[in-house]
Scaffold this motif. Structure first.
Motif, PDB file in Angstrom:
ATOM      1  N   ALA A 265      26.547  26.920  71.294  1.00  0.00           N
ATOM      2  CA  ALA A 265      26.559  28.362  70.997  1.00  0.00           C
ATOM      3  C   ALA A 265      26.882  29.120  72.274  1.00  0.00           C
ATOM      4  CB  ALA A 265      25.204  28.797  70.450  1.00  0.00           C
ATOM      5  N   CYS A 266      27.336  30.352  72.121  1.00  0.00           N
ATOM      6  CA  CYS A 266      27.608  31.222  73.272  1.00  0.00           C
ATOM      7  C   CYS A 266      26.507  32.263  73.379  1.00  0.00           C
ATOM      8  CB  CYS A 266      28.956  31.912  73.117  1.00  0.00           C
ATOM      9  SG  CYS A 266      30.325  30.765  73.141  1.00  0.00           S
ATOM     10  N   LEU A 267      26.093  32.534  74.577  1.00  0.00           N
ATOM     11  CA  LEU A 267      25.061  33.548  74.793  1.00  0.00           C
ATOM     12  C   LEU A 267      25.634  34.941  74.560  1.00  0.00           C
ATOM     13  CD1 LEU A 267      23.447  32.171  78.071  1.00  0.00           C
ATOM     14  CD2 LEU A 267      22.611  31.909  75.733  1.00  0.00           C
ATOM     15  N   ALA A 268      24.835  35.810  73.986  1.00  0.00           N
ATOM     16  CA  ALA A 268      25.262  37.191  73.760  1.00  0.00           C
ATOM     17  C   ALA A 268      25.426  37.895  75.097  1.00  0.00           C
ATOM     18  CB  ALA A 268      24.235  37.917  72.900  1.00  0.00           C
ATOM     19  N   GLN A 269      26.415  38.760  75.175  1.00  0.00           N
ATOM     20  CA  GLN A 269      26.673  39.507  76.405  1.00  0.00           C
ATOM     21  C   GLN A 269      25.954  40.852  76.344  1.00  0.00           C
ATOM     22  OE1 GLN A 269      28.644  38.158  79.027  1.00  0.00           O
ATOM     23  NE2 GLN A 269      28.245  36.392  77.747  1.00  0.00           N
ATOM     24  N   SER A 270      25.295  41.198  77.410  1.00  0.00           N
ATOM     25  CA  SER A 270      24.575  42.465  77.480  1.00  0.00           C
ATOM     26  C   SER A 270      25.507  43.573  77.975  1.00  0.00           C
ATOM     27  CB  SER A 270      23.404  42.336  78.449  1.00  0.00           C
ATOM     28  OG  SER A 270      22.850  43.605  78.719  1.00  0.00           O
ATOM     29  N   PRO A 271      25.411  44.769  77.373  1.00  0.00           N
ATOM     30  CA  PRO A 271      26.214  45.903  77.844  1.00  0.00           C
ATOM     31  C   PRO A 271      25.539  46.656  79.000  1.00  0.00           C
ATOM     32  CG  PRO A 271      25.025  46.543  75.896  1.00  0.00           C
ATOM     33  CD  PRO A 271      24.713  45.086  76.136  1.00  0.00           C
ATOM     34  N   GLN A 272      24.510  46.056  79.604  1.00  0.00           N
ATOM     35  CA  GLN A 272      23.727  46.730  80.646  1.00  0.00           C
ATOM     36  C   GLN A 272      24.601  47.270  81.772  1.00  0.00           C
ATOM     37  OE1 GLN A 272      20.432  47.324  80.439  1.00  0.00           O
ATOM     38  NE2 GLN A 272      20.564  48.507  82.313  1.00  0.00           N
ATOM     39  N   LEU A 273      25.488  46.449  82.298  1.00  0.00           N
ATOM     40  CA  LEU A 273      26.330  46.892  83.411  1.00  0.00           C
ATOM     41  C   LEU A 273      27.184  48.089  83.007  1.00  0.00           C
ATOM     42  CD1 LEU A 273      27.512  46.602  86.258  1.00  0.00           C
ATOM     43  CD2 LEU A 273      29.141  44.942  85.307  1.00  0.00           C
ATOM     44  N   PHE A 274      27.768  48.045  81.798  1.00  0.00           N
ATOM     45  CA  PHE A 274      28.602  49.152  81.331  1.00  0.00           C
ATOM     46  C   PHE A 274      27.788  50.437  81.188  1.00  0.00           C
ATOM     47  CE2 PHE A 274      30.679  45.306  79.649  1.00  0.00           C
ATOM     48  CZ  PHE A 274      31.883  45.413  80.336  1.00  0.00           C
ATOM     49  N   LYS A 275      26.557  50.315  80.716  1.00  0.00           N
ATOM     50  CA  LYS A 275      25.693  51.508  80.576  1.00  0.00           C
ATOM     51  C   LYS A 275      25.344  52.070  81.948  1.00  0.00           C
ATOM     52  CE  LYS A 275      22.755  49.428  78.043  1.00  0.00           C
ATOM     53  NZ  LYS A 275      21.555  49.076  77.322  1.00  0.00           N
ATOM     54  N   GLN A 276      25.035  51.192  82.892  1.00  0.00           N
ATOM     55  CA  GLN A 276      24.712  51.674  84.240  1.00  0.00           C
ATOM     56  C   GLN A 276      25.925  52.325  84.900  1.00  0.00           C
ATOM     57  OE1 GLN A 276      23.062  48.100  85.963  1.00  0.00           O
ATOM     58  NE2 GLN A 276      20.983  48.709  85.391  1.00  0.00           N
ATOM     59  N   MET A 277      27.111  51.792  84.651  1.00  0.00           N
ATOM     60  CA  MET A 277      28.330  52.410  85.188  1.00  0.00           C
ATOM     61  C   MET A 277      28.542  53.790  84.573  1.00  0.00           C
ATOM     62  SD  MET A 277      30.771  49.014  85.348  1.00  0.00           S
ATOM     63  CE  MET A 277      32.258  49.952  85.243  1.00  0.00           C
ATOM     64  N   ALA A 278      28.240  53.939  83.282  1.00  0.00           N
ATOM     65  CA  ALA A 278      28.378  55.236  82.620  1.00  0.00           C
ATOM     66  C   ALA A 278      27.407  56.248  83.232  1.00  0.00           C
ATOM     67  CB  ALA A 278      28.131  55.103  81.123  1.00  0.00           C
ATOM     68  N   ILE A 279      26.191  55.810  83.525  1.00  0.00           N
ATOM     69  CA  ILE A 279      25.215  56.697  84.175  1.00  0.00           C
ATOM     70  C   ILE A 279      25.725  57.090  85.564  1.00  0.00           C
ATOM     71  CG2 ILE A 279      22.865  56.828  85.127  1.00  0.00           C
ATOM     72  CD1 ILE A 279      22.942  57.001  82.064  1.00  0.00           C
ATOM     73  N   ALA A 280      26.246  56.139  86.304  1.00  0.00           N
ATOM     74  CA  ALA A 280      26.792  56.437  87.638  1.00  0.00           C
ATOM     75  C   ALA A 280      28.000  57.355  87.539  1.00  0.00           C
ATOM     76  CB  ALA A 280      27.172  55.139  88.351  1.00  0.00           C
ATOM     77  N   GLY A 281      28.698  57.319  86.390  1.00  0.00           N
ATOM     78  CA  GLY A 281      29.866  58.176  86.171  1.00  0.00           C
ATOM     79  C   GLY A 281      29.499  59.549  85.633  1.00  0.00           C
TER      80      GLY A 281
END
Length: 101
Positions: free
Chosen positions: A19-35
């Motif tokens: 199986a493949c592990l699910a990918q977290s959108p955490q980095l993308f959310k943190q980048m949006a906050i930084a943006g």
């Protein structure tokens, strides 16, 4: 391989199956906050690993993930959560009163 977000896909043994592990959108959310986005919300299905012979999971639910900037104190997060919960329960009680009796 890579996921649709471009991150690496990690394969693992899942109760005897690959199986493949699910990918977290955490980095993308943190980048949006930084943006300069003050708040980023994600509403998505969550699955917990369990040994099962079906495609359904016993521990499957819809999760709400919130990323937000804090200006002065962590109580700002508590205020947002309180507003969210009060609004949710108000709406449910108005739209489904019979189910709440």
């Amino acid at each position: 391989g890579a996921s649709e977000g471009g991150s690496e896909v990690f394969k693992t043994d899942y109760f005897g199956t690959v199986a493949c592990l699910a990918q977290s959108p955490q980095l993308f959310k943190q980048m949006a906050i930084a943006g300069d986005m003050r708040r980023v919300y994600e509403i998505a299905p969550v699955f917990r690993a369990e040994s099962s012979h079906t495609q359904r999971h016993l521990c499957e639910f819809i999760g709400l993930d919130v990323e937000m900037e804090i200006f002065e104190h962590y109580e700002e997060v508590v205020d947002v959560l309180e507003e969210l919960l009060v609004s949710t329960f108000d709406r449910v009680s108005k739209s489904h009163p019979m189910q709440l009796e």
